[in-house]
Design an enzyme around this catalytic site. Structure first.
Site, PDB file in Angstrom:
ATOM      1  N   ARG A  50       6.511 -20.674  -0.349  1.00 42.40           N
ATOM      2  CA  ARG A  50       5.555 -19.601  -0.841  1.00 42.40           C
ATOM      3  C   ARG A  50       6.092 -18.709  -2.102  1.00 42.40           C
ATOM      4  O   ARG A  50       5.637 -18.430  -2.853  1.00 42.40           O
ATOM      5  CB  ARG A  50       5.466 -18.667   0.418  1.00 42.40           C
ATOM      6  CG  ARG A  50       4.267 -17.867   0.095  1.00 42.40           C
ATOM      7  CD  ARG A  50       3.522 -17.179   1.222  1.00 42.40           C
ATOM      8  NE  ARG A  50       4.621 -16.333   2.097  1.00 42.40           N
ATOM      9  CZ  ARG A  50       4.307 -15.639   3.333  1.00 42.40           C
ATOM     10  NH1 ARG A  50       3.398 -16.026   4.012  1.00 42.40           N
ATOM     11  NH2 ARG A  50       5.082 -14.796   3.675  1.00 42.40           N
ATOM     12  N   LYS A 149       2.730 -13.015  -3.027  1.00 42.24           N
ATOM     13  CA  LYS A 149       3.616 -11.966  -2.202  1.00 42.24           C
ATOM     14  C   LYS A 149       4.192 -11.182  -3.135  1.00 42.24           C
ATOM     15  O   LYS A 149       5.403 -11.465  -3.577  1.00 42.24           O
ATOM     16  CB  LYS A 149       4.411 -12.490  -1.153  1.00 42.24           C
ATOM     17  CG  LYS A 149       4.518 -11.801  -0.019  1.00 42.24           C
ATOM     18  CD  LYS A 149       5.075 -12.304   1.139  1.00 42.24           C
ATOM     19  CE  LYS A 149       5.859 -11.540   2.271  1.00 42.24           C
ATOM     20  NZ  LYS A 149       4.935 -10.226   2.734  1.00 42.24           N
TER      21      LYS A 149
HETATM   22  N1  PXG Z   1      -0.629 -10.448   5.022  1.00 45.53           N
HETATM   23  C1  PXG Z   1       0.121  -9.518   4.334  1.00 45.53           C
HETATM   24  C2  PXG Z   1      -0.245  -8.548   3.435  1.00 45.53           C
HETATM   25  C3  PXG Z   1       1.571  -9.617   4.335  1.00 45.53           C
HETATM   26  O1  PXG Z   1       2.382  -8.810   3.714  1.00 45.53           O
HETATM   27  C4  PXG Z   1       1.198 -11.253   6.173  1.00 45.53           C
HETATM   28  C5  PXG Z   1       0.157 -11.035   5.920  1.00 45.53           C
HETATM   29  C6  PXG Z   1       1.697 -12.056   7.277  1.00 45.53           C
HETATM   30  O2  PXG Z   1       2.461 -13.140   6.709  1.00 45.53           O
HETATM   31  P1  PXG Z   1       3.748 -13.755   7.296  1.00 45.53           P
HETATM   32  O3  PXG Z   1       4.110 -15.089   6.488  1.00 45.53           O
HETATM   33  O4  PXG Z   1       4.727 -12.915   7.335  1.00 45.53           O
HETATM   34  O5  PXG Z   1       3.194 -14.512   8.720  1.00 45.53           O
HETATM   35  C7  PXG Z   1       2.195 -10.410   5.488  1.00 45.53           C
HETATM   36  C8  PXG Z   1       3.471 -10.263   5.769  1.00 45.53           C
HETATM   37  C9  PXG Z   1       7.519  -5.564   6.125  1.00 45.53           C
HETATM   38  C10 PXG Z   1       7.231  -6.964   6.152  1.00 45.53           C
HETATM   39  O6  PXG Z   1       8.598  -5.486   5.592  1.00 45.53           O
HETATM   40  C11 PXG Z   1       5.996  -7.617   5.756  1.00 45.53           C
HETATM   41  C12 PXG Z   1       5.514  -8.880   5.938  1.00 45.53           C
HETATM   42  C13 PXG Z   1       6.275  -9.778   6.489  1.00 45.53           C
HETATM   43  C14 PXG Z   1       7.532  -9.378   6.703  1.00 45.53           C
HETATM   44  C15 PXG Z   1       8.171  -8.051   6.914  1.00 45.53           C
HETATM   45  O7  PXG Z   1       6.731  -4.947   6.460  1.00 45.53           O
HETATM   46  N2  PXG Z   1       4.327  -9.108   5.570  1.00 45.53           N
END
Ligand code: PXG
Length: 288
Positions: A50, A149
């Protein structure tokens, strides 16, 4: 604590990025938030893939290979003596001139922080979370694909602030057509009449790694999964609801916009999925 920064492991006090780095000046860069469980990095290859796609989408040439990213991620965990935690892997556009032009940036910077993260208090994993829909819409895919991301999280941060102002810990963000996209850093699922439903990535959701893991778990549990357009009404009238993310993991949601969802307690399928998720993370993954 040791931070990986551009080829070296340094103390936090020395882990510094220039004020001329476009990651800071313009949010120009990409990142991953990854979990480490019992000495295994969960779905590391998927996170790195990703990251590569995010970088490709913003035309940022990654300075390291997949193998090198994998090695520095694992090594940062080892350097910090961690077996469980949260890894933040960041690639910035690098130091450049003032002005947007990314081609003024000679070389991207890479850093890795391996630490801990707690997004919500434990009681919400047991009793469920109450969330709200906020006015700030998820960014239009034609403006910036939400699948990227990127380091620019202002869209999500505004939604997070609005949630807090309404007394909630998490927000549902709608896309510009009014369909449910996702939460501020989590994907969303509902269970309705035995079926698991989540907005498709074209509705403005990040292709979450945890979301993808839930697809695999549902298959194993023989729960049918469907990606579909979703409205607030669908969530208000769902039997169950939960959100997923690397940091949040799987969190039951029991209330949206003041409406109780289902029984008002974490649902049966949600708990099954949560339990299966907790077992899976201990056995899957890349050993550090
Ligand atoms: N939507 C958004 C906008 C994200 O940033 C997810 C969905 C979930 O994706 P994953 O691949 O993690 O299942 C995310 C992920 C943080 C932090 O520091 C944020 C995420 C992941 C890890 C840490 O707040 N966002």
């Amino acid at each position: 604590m040791k931070i990986y920064l551009d080829g070296k492991f340094v103390d936090p006090a020395d882990a510094k990025i220039s004020v001329f780095d476009h990651g800071l000046l313009y949010g120009d860069g990409v990142f991953e938030g990854i979990r480490l469980y019992g000495g295994n990095v969960f779905r590391l290859e998927e996170h790195l893939e990703r990251l590569e796609y995010s970088a490709k989408a913003i035309m940022l040439d990654l300075p390291l290979t997949r193998k090198e990213f994998s090695d520095i991620t694992c090594e940062t965990c080892r350097q910090n003596g961690l077996t469980d935690g949260y890894i933040r892997l960041v690639v910035t556009r690098g130091v450049g001139d003032l002005g947007l032009a990314p081609w003024s940036c000679a070389k991207p910077s890479v850093f890795v922080i391996a630490s801990k993260i707690t997004l919500y208090p434990k009681e919400h994993y047991d009793n469920g979370l109450a969330i709200v829909t906020v006015p700030t819409r998820r960014i239009n895919p034609a403006a910036l694909p939400p699948a990227v991301k990127s380091l620019n999280y202002l869209n999500n941060i505004l939604a997070k602030i609005e949630a807090k102002q309404s007394g909630a810990l998490e927000a549902i963000m709608l896309n510009d057509q009014g369909f449910v996209a996702e939460c501020t850093a989590d994907n969303i699922f509902i269970v309705h009449k035995g079926e698991l439903i989540t907005p498709s990535s074209s509705q403005g959701a990040l292709k979450g790694i945890t979301r993808d893991t839930v697809f695999a778990i549902a298959k194993e549990l023989n729960i049918p999964v469907r990606e579909a357009n979703m409205t607030r009404y669908d969530i208000w009238t769902a039997d169950e609801c939960f959100i997923t993310g690397s940091a949040a993991e799987v969190v039951p949601v029991v209330k949206l916009d003041g409406r109780v969802i289902g029984s008002g307690k974490p649902g049966h399928s949600t708990l099954q999925i949560l339990e299966s998720f907790r077992r899976r993370v201990l056995v899957e993954g890349t050993k550090i």
